[in-house]
Design a protein around this motif. Sequence first.
Motif, PDB file in Angstrom:
ATOM      1  N   TYR A 214       0.841  -1.199   0.000  1.00 53.23           N
ATOM      2  CA  TYR A 214       0.000   0.000   0.000  1.00 53.23           C
ATOM      3  C   TYR A 214       0.873   1.244   0.000  1.00 53.23           C
ATOM      4  CZ  TYR A 214      -3.550  -3.386   1.559  1.00 53.23           C
ATOM      5  OH  TYR A 214      -4.372  -4.464   1.679  1.00 53.23           O
TER       6      TYR A 214
ATOM      7  N   ASN B  52       3.768   1.378  -1.386  1.00 55.22           N
ATOM      8  CA  ASN B  52       4.273   1.494  -2.756  1.00 55.22           C
ATOM      9  C   ASN B  52       3.245   2.134  -3.676  1.00 55.22           C
ATOM     10  OD1 ASN B  52       6.727   0.365  -2.139  1.00 55.22           O
ATOM     11  ND2 ASN B  52       6.217  -1.672  -2.871  1.00 55.22           N
ATOM     12  N   VAL B  53       1.996   1.706  -3.542  1.00 55.02           N
ATOM     13  CA  VAL B  53       0.929   2.286  -4.357  1.00 55.02           C
ATOM     14  C   VAL B  53       0.874   3.795  -4.111  1.00 55.02           C
ATOM     15  CG1 VAL B  53      -1.574   2.420  -4.680  1.00 55.02           C
ATOM     16  CG2 VAL B  53      -0.458   0.193  -4.451  1.00 55.02           C
TER      17      VAL B  53
ATOM     18  N   ALA C 185       3.228   5.687  -3.073  1.00 57.17           N
ATOM     19  CA  ALA C 185       4.435   6.340  -3.575  1.00 57.17           C
ATOM     20  C   ALA C 185       4.345   6.560  -5.085  1.00 57.17           C
ATOM     21  CB  ALA C 185       5.668   5.502  -3.239  1.00 57.17           C
ATOM     22  N   VAL C 186       3.873   5.544  -5.802  1.00 57.25           N
ATOM     23  CA  VAL C 186       3.751   5.679  -7.256  1.00 57.25           C
ATOM     24  C   VAL C 186       2.765   6.790  -7.598  1.00 57.25           C
ATOM     25  CG1 VAL C 186       2.924   4.535  -9.355  1.00 57.25           C
ATOM     26  CG2 VAL C 186       4.428   3.316  -7.804  1.00 57.25           C
ATOM     27  N   LEU C 187       1.700   6.897  -6.825  1.00 53.52           N
ATOM     28  CA  LEU C 187       0.702   7.942  -7.071  1.00 53.52           C
ATOM     29  C   LEU C 187       1.160   9.309  -6.559  1.00 53.52           C
ATOM     30  CD1 LEU C 187      -2.633   6.107  -6.213  1.00 53.52           C
ATOM     31  CD2 LEU C 187      -1.840   6.850  -8.438  1.00 53.52           C
ATOM     32  N   ARG C 188       2.264   9.322  -5.850  1.00 52.42           N
ATOM     33  CA  ARG C 188       2.747  10.559  -5.217  1.00 52.42           C
ATOM     34  C   ARG C 188       1.670  11.183  -4.326  1.00 52.42           C
ATOM     35  NH1 ARG C 188       5.799  12.913 -10.083  1.00 52.42           N
ATOM     36  NH2 ARG C 188       7.786  11.849  -9.945  1.00 52.42           N
ATOM     37  N   LEU C 189       1.034  10.392  -3.504  1.00 49.35           N
ATOM     38  CA  LEU C 189       0.079  10.940  -2.536  1.00 49.35           C
ATOM     39  C   LEU C 189       0.860  11.785  -1.534  1.00 49.35           C
ATOM     40  CD1 LEU C 189      -2.249   7.914  -1.627  1.00 49.35           C
ATOM     41  CD2 LEU C 189      -2.552   9.637  -3.390  1.00 49.35           C
ATOM     42  N   ASN C 190       0.297  12.942  -1.160  1.00 47.32           N
ATOM     43  CA  ASN C 190       0.969  13.733  -0.129  1.00 47.32           C
ATOM     44  C   ASN C 190       0.588  13.207   1.262  1.00 47.32           C
ATOM     45  OD1 ASN C 190      -1.515  14.868   0.570  1.00 47.32           O
ATOM     46  ND2 ASN C 190      -1.298  16.442  -0.993  1.00 47.32           N
TER      47      ASN C 190
ATOM     48  N   GLU D 115      -3.164  13.152   2.046  1.00 48.91           N
ATOM     49  CA  GLU D 115      -3.895  12.122   1.288  1.00 48.91           C
ATOM     50  C   GLU D 115      -3.533  10.733   1.792  1.00 48.91           C
ATOM     51  OE1 GLU D 115      -4.181  14.261  -3.077  1.00 48.91           O
ATOM     52  OE2 GLU D 115      -2.293  13.420  -2.386  1.00 48.91           O
TER      53      GLU D 115
END
Lengths: 263, 191
Positions: free
Chosen positions: B89, B91-92, B94-99, B102
Amino acid sequence: MSYLRIDHVDKIFASGARTTKVLEAVDLAVEKGQFVTIIGHSGCGKSTLLNIVAGLVSASAGGVVLENRQVDTPGPDRAVVFQNHSLLPWLSVYDNVRLGVDKVFAGKKSRAERHDWTMRNLELVQMTHAKDKRPSEISGGMKQRVGIARALAMEPKVLLLDEPFGALDALTRAHLQDRVMELHRTLGNTVMMITHDVDEAVLLSDRIVMMTNGPRATIGETLDVALPRPRDRVALSADPLYLECRRRVLQFLYERHHYVEAA
Amino acid sequence: MQRVAIGFGLASVAGVLLGVIVGQSRWAMRGLDPLFQILRTVPPLAWLPISLAAFRDSYPSAIFVIFITSIWPIIINTAVGVRNIPQDYRNVAAVLRLNQFEFFWKIMIPSAAPYIFTGLRIGVGLSWLAIVAAEMLTGGVGIGFFIWDAWNSSRLSDIFVALAYIGVTGFVLDRIVAAIGSIATRGAQAS
Ligand SMILES: Nc1ncnc2c1ncn2[C@@H]1O[C@H](COP(=O)(O)OP(=O)(O)OP(=O)(O)O)[C@@H](O)[C@H]1O
Ligand SMILES: [Mg+2]
């Protein structure tokens, strides 16, 4: 200058006082729109390499260049389909895809456009019928399809797939391979995929990258697969070029770099 | 009852926030965990004198006692939940660049929710224990005082009624929190 370049990447893992050099001097150039698969024995460092390209793991030396810019942090331009799907279990299929769409296209697409884009990507993997289901309510193959939709919906420059079909039965696997080939043909993505399966590698790839055994694994050989597309698995099964490619990969894996159990 | 709601509500919010902070950082976990383990074992009533001294009034003191008793299991369980967020989760995200914000709402809270609700359930039980005991000491109002009063005037049957009432209310409180929990975490278990 190639589209994606892996430049002299080393990776050293340190646990306490012991260090292991998993990857050494990995060099690879991938052209735009190319489908590249990485094949190698278990534990040689394929996932580590893919995660370095994704930015989830940092290289100990060397780096990754995408469109002339060095990348060392994760981002949606290098979307990953993980081996174990890693959908968020508390979100519906639709919301899993929508989460990425909302994040990547915030401010670029309107609400309605983001909805349409989410639905379009679910259509690409034929999952609209289950859009309101939770990940726990759908089959393994369906989860992988949703994972692929989530990644495609980010419009990545490079799509990274870590053994996406590893946990699936042969029939589902074949079906998904066909879907991925079709998507690659229509969308023209640059794809980097890890696999254990020789047939899968030859069937899908423009180029097969064969890795030597770890530790200090590196690229042993690369093989261009010049088979015309679209490819048909049944017709290919007797094609001399297909068989030759297959033989070369098998020879690499089982004669020259046969699997040695780690001591 | 109102005091339980206020004290427990405050403890929930503060406990979850503190738990998140502690769970996020290995350093905070190592430093603060022993402190929590020690404070956790302090009986609710031991806080009462301090609290009375500080607030000089039984109403806010009771709220404080509830707060301080129920916050520990909430902090500890939240911290464990946050530490157990699967790497996938992360990693997900990180890939989405959630701040950070978020990540907190979209990944951390849903992922840790089953743990958080376990903490809340333990917490609500403790706060009910605490309020009854506190009322026996401070006197004046509440079911705890009622029991004490009945004892002093030898109305034994009233005591049994009161005990039954306390038991049933505690049970209902527990069930309410559990029910909210099972609705909120519906589907949160990884498949
Ligand atoms: N975080 C880590 N810390 C220490 N060692 C690690 C770490 N991650 C991976 N390794 C080691 O690096 C090596 C390569 O791991 P990796 O997961 O990349 O292999 P792989 O080729 O993907 O294997 P598989 O085909 O089984 O998925 C393994 O020997 C593993 O033990
Ligand atoms: Mg792997």
